[in-house]
Design a protein around this motif. Sequence first.
Motif, PDB file in Angstrom:
ATOM      1  N   ILE A 273      76.446  46.872 -34.075  1.00 62.11           N
ATOM      2  CA  ILE A 273      75.858  48.254 -34.868  1.00 62.11           C
ATOM      3  C   ILE A 273      75.797  48.925 -33.582  1.00 62.11           C
ATOM      4  O   ILE A 273      74.975  48.690 -32.483  1.00 62.11           O
ATOM      5  N   VAL A 274      76.117  50.362 -33.420  1.00 67.08           N
ATOM      6  CA  VAL A 274      75.673  51.331 -32.312  1.00 67.08           C
ATOM      7  C   VAL A 274      75.313  52.634 -33.440  1.00 67.08           C
ATOM      8  O   VAL A 274      75.993  53.043 -34.119  1.00 67.08           O
ATOM      9  N   CYS A 275      74.395  52.796 -32.889  1.00 65.08           N
ATOM     10  CA  CYS A 275      73.722  54.104 -33.601  1.00 65.08           C
ATOM     11  C   CYS A 275      72.862  55.044 -32.716  1.00 65.08           C
ATOM     12  O   CYS A 275      72.603  54.649 -31.593  1.00 65.08           O
ATOM     13  N   ALA A 276      72.583  56.168 -33.071  1.00 65.62           N
ATOM     14  CA  ALA A 276      72.130  57.302 -32.042  1.00 65.62           C
ATOM     15  C   ALA A 276      70.769  57.803 -33.054  1.00 65.62           C
ATOM     16  O   ALA A 276      70.718  58.069 -33.958  1.00 65.62           O
ATOM     17  N   GLU A 277      69.535  57.937 -32.007  1.00 65.00           N
ATOM     18  CA  GLU A 277      68.481  58.562 -32.781  1.00 65.00           C
ATOM     19  C   GLU A 277      68.519  59.926 -31.954  1.00 65.00           C
ATOM     20  O   GLU A 277      68.589  60.278 -30.914  1.00 65.00           O
ATOM     21  N   ALA A 278      68.213  61.137 -33.076  1.00 63.85           N
ATOM     22  CA  ALA A 278      68.199  62.258 -32.573  1.00 63.85           C
ATOM     23  C   ALA A 278      67.186  62.703 -31.829  1.00 63.85           C
ATOM     24  O   ALA A 278      66.245  63.434 -32.408  1.00 63.85           O
ATOM     25  N   GLY A 279      66.718  61.984 -30.795  1.00 70.59           N
ATOM     26  CA  GLY A 279      65.782  62.323 -29.962  1.00 70.59           C
ATOM     27  C   GLY A 279      65.843  61.361 -28.823  1.00 70.59           C
ATOM     28  O   GLY A 279      66.616  60.046 -29.045  1.00 70.59           O
ATOM     29  N   GLY A 280      65.359  61.433 -27.637  1.00 68.93           N
ATOM     30  CA  GLY A 280      65.417  60.571 -26.600  1.00 68.93           C
ATOM     31  C   GLY A 280      64.142  60.741 -25.595  1.00 68.93           C
ATOM     32  O   GLY A 280      63.519  61.717 -25.608  1.00 68.93           O
ATOM     33  N   VAL A 281      63.889  59.632 -25.186  1.00 70.27           N
ATOM     34  CA  VAL A 281      62.753  59.927 -24.059  1.00 70.27           C
ATOM     35  C   VAL A 281      63.244  59.446 -22.752  1.00 70.27           C
ATOM     36  O   VAL A 281      63.804  58.270 -22.334  1.00 70.27           O
ATOM     37  N   LEU A 362      69.463  62.254 -26.872  1.00 73.13           N
ATOM     38  CA  LEU A 362      69.790  61.174 -27.578  1.00 73.13           C
ATOM     39  C   LEU A 362      69.648  59.971 -27.122  1.00 73.13           C
ATOM     40  O   LEU A 362      69.793  59.694 -26.005  1.00 73.13           O
ATOM     41  N   THR A 363      68.978  59.059 -27.975  1.00 79.24           N
ATOM     42  CA  THR A 363      69.049  57.655 -27.698  1.00 79.24           C
ATOM     43  C   THR A 363      69.929  56.806 -28.402  1.00 79.24           C
ATOM     44  O   THR A 363      69.946  56.723 -29.438  1.00 79.24           O
ATOM     45  N   LEU A 364      70.815  55.980 -27.678  1.00 79.16           N
ATOM     46  CA  LEU A 364      71.838  55.140 -28.405  1.00 79.16           C
ATOM     47  C   LEU A 364      71.173  53.517 -28.406  1.00 79.16           C
ATOM     48  O   LEU A 364      70.689  53.026 -27.532  1.00 79.16           O
ATOM     49  N   TYR A 365      71.325  52.868 -29.593  1.00 73.79           N
ATOM     50  CA  TYR A 365      70.706  51.664 -29.599  1.00 73.79           C
ATOM     51  C   TYR A 365      72.058  50.617 -30.331  1.00 73.79           C
ATOM     52  O   TYR A 365      72.694  51.172 -31.102  1.00 73.79           O
ATOM     53  N   THR A 366      71.606  49.399 -30.108  1.00 80.23           N
ATOM     54  CA  THR A 366      72.337  48.280 -30.866  1.00 80.23           C
ATOM     55  C   THR A 366      71.494  47.442 -31.468  1.00 80.23           C
ATOM     56  O   THR A 366      70.236  47.678 -31.417  1.00 80.23           O
ATOM     57  N   TYR A 367      71.627  46.352 -32.159  1.00 79.99           N
ATOM     58  CA  TYR A 367      70.839  45.657 -32.790  1.00 79.99           C
ATOM     59  C   TYR A 367      71.091  44.056 -32.390  1.00 79.99           C
ATOM     60  O   TYR A 367      72.204  43.666 -32.374  1.00 79.99           O
ATOM     61  N   ARG A 368      70.001  43.305 -31.981  1.00 84.39           N
ATOM     62  CA  ARG A 368      70.417  42.024 -31.502  1.00 84.39           C
ATOM     63  C   ARG A 368      69.030  41.059 -31.868  1.00 84.39           C
ATOM     64  O   ARG A 368      67.886  41.351 -31.784  1.00 84.39           O
ATOM     65  N   LEU A 374      67.754  49.180 -26.973  1.00 88.18           N
ATOM     66  CA  LEU A 374      68.272  50.549 -26.391  1.00 88.18           C
ATOM     67  C   LEU A 374      69.530  50.215 -25.465  1.00 88.18           C
ATOM     68  O   LEU A 374      69.629  49.187 -24.830  1.00 88.18           O
ATOM     69  N   LEU A 375      70.308  50.997 -25.641  1.00 86.41           N
ATOM     70  CA  LEU A 375      71.600  50.960 -24.954  1.00 86.41           C
ATOM     71  C   LEU A 375      71.547  52.130 -23.971  1.00 86.41           C
ATOM     72  O   LEU A 375      71.757  51.719 -22.472  1.00 86.41           O
ATOM     73  N   THR A 376      71.403  53.373 -24.097  1.00 86.27           N
ATOM     74  CA  THR A 376      71.211  54.269 -23.227  1.00 86.27           C
ATOM     75  C   THR A 376      70.601  55.582 -23.709  1.00 86.27           C
ATOM     76  O   THR A 376      70.641  55.753 -24.958  1.00 86.27           O
ATOM     77  N   VAL A 377      70.208  56.337 -22.934  1.00 86.33           N
ATOM     78  CA  VAL A 377      69.414  57.699 -23.194  1.00 86.33           C
ATOM     79  C   VAL A 377      70.667  58.804 -22.632  1.00 86.33           C
ATOM     80  O   VAL A 377      70.801  58.577 -21.462  1.00 86.33           O
TER      81      VAL A 377
END
Length: 379
Positions: A273-281, A362-368, A374-377
């Motif tokens: 899964i790859v998803c993005a959070e509409a916000g990033g730090v 934006l913050t891109l994530y996967t699940y493990r 975290l993948l990347t910001v």
Amino acid sequence: MQSKMIPLVGALALMLAGSAAAQEQIVRIGSVAPTTGSDAHLGKDNENGTRLAVEDINAKGITIDGKKIKLQLLAEDDAADPRQATNAATKLVDARVAAVIGHLNSGTTIPASRIYANAGIPQLSPSATNPKYTEQKFKTTFRMVANDAKLGGTLGSYAVKRMGGKTFAIIDDRTAYGQGVADQFAKSVKAAGGNIVATQYTNNKATDFNAILTAIKAKKPDIIFFGGMDAVGGPMLRQMRQLGITAKFMGGDGICTGALPGLAGTALGNDQIVCAEAGGVAEDRRKAVDDFRAKYKKRFGVDVVYTAAYAYDATFTVVDAMKRANSVDPAKYLPEVAKSNYQGVTGNIAFDANGDIKDGMLTLYTYRYGKRELLTVVK
């Protein structure tokens, strides 16, 4: 003589207390999100973020125009329903709130925004991403996170250029949010050279996806994108795996939550899964966010699920504008919200001419192994 002095001292204390109470001004802050229904865990997260901010501000104490201010939270449930959202908005306007933090969903935020605009009440949404919200150009509307054009666009480009996807299936739940982010994703995929081989629709209360997934399976896409929320996305993932669909799964911030592992179970997989959070730090804000998460868990006994930190920052942004205007009157402090330059937990809060957050990340994530990684910001 002593017995007469005691009542006199008591009376003086009461007079002083009464005088202090008279100087304290109650300022109401509205919070609207779905706290019942399938999105309740997300809505409660937004409400809790606002509540924590109100408590922290009151504990610290603020004085505006010579008066001690005490914030009072008025929380309303819109159940992710547009009609209930407008009813909640009207109720808060009638209660003369000074600002509203909300709503959660684009489909409720947009219709409610006109009511707040007509009343001249600032509305700061911590999570609504449909571009139409700020494209209305109401002076009262502000967005704390990047919009769907950026969210879907970034995911689409990433899917083709970084994940190597060539064929895509798209499902959206026909809500303002789901359709908006799916459309932007499709547009970006095509621009990057990807091929959309299937487009299907569901709704935000659906539980059975076998028909649409069977149709998609025949097309053998590399990646399936879902525009919708985790309460639908989790069961959809389960049914994908039951049907033997091995395509990777993508989505926006609606599925990119801490609750998705529980909703998807073993269908979550690793790096599927790859998803993005509409916000990033940014890296220099990570400690501030970690500290906020710890404070939040200590106060509410649960982890942050979604955008609580943005609701927290939205509340502080409102109060910062009040301080600069030296007024709690929305008509007087609203222009200061538009000129915000506030350093919050999530980063610097400043808005463009439409009320969109400047330099939204934006913050891109996967699940493990059942956890979000975290993948990347990206900006």
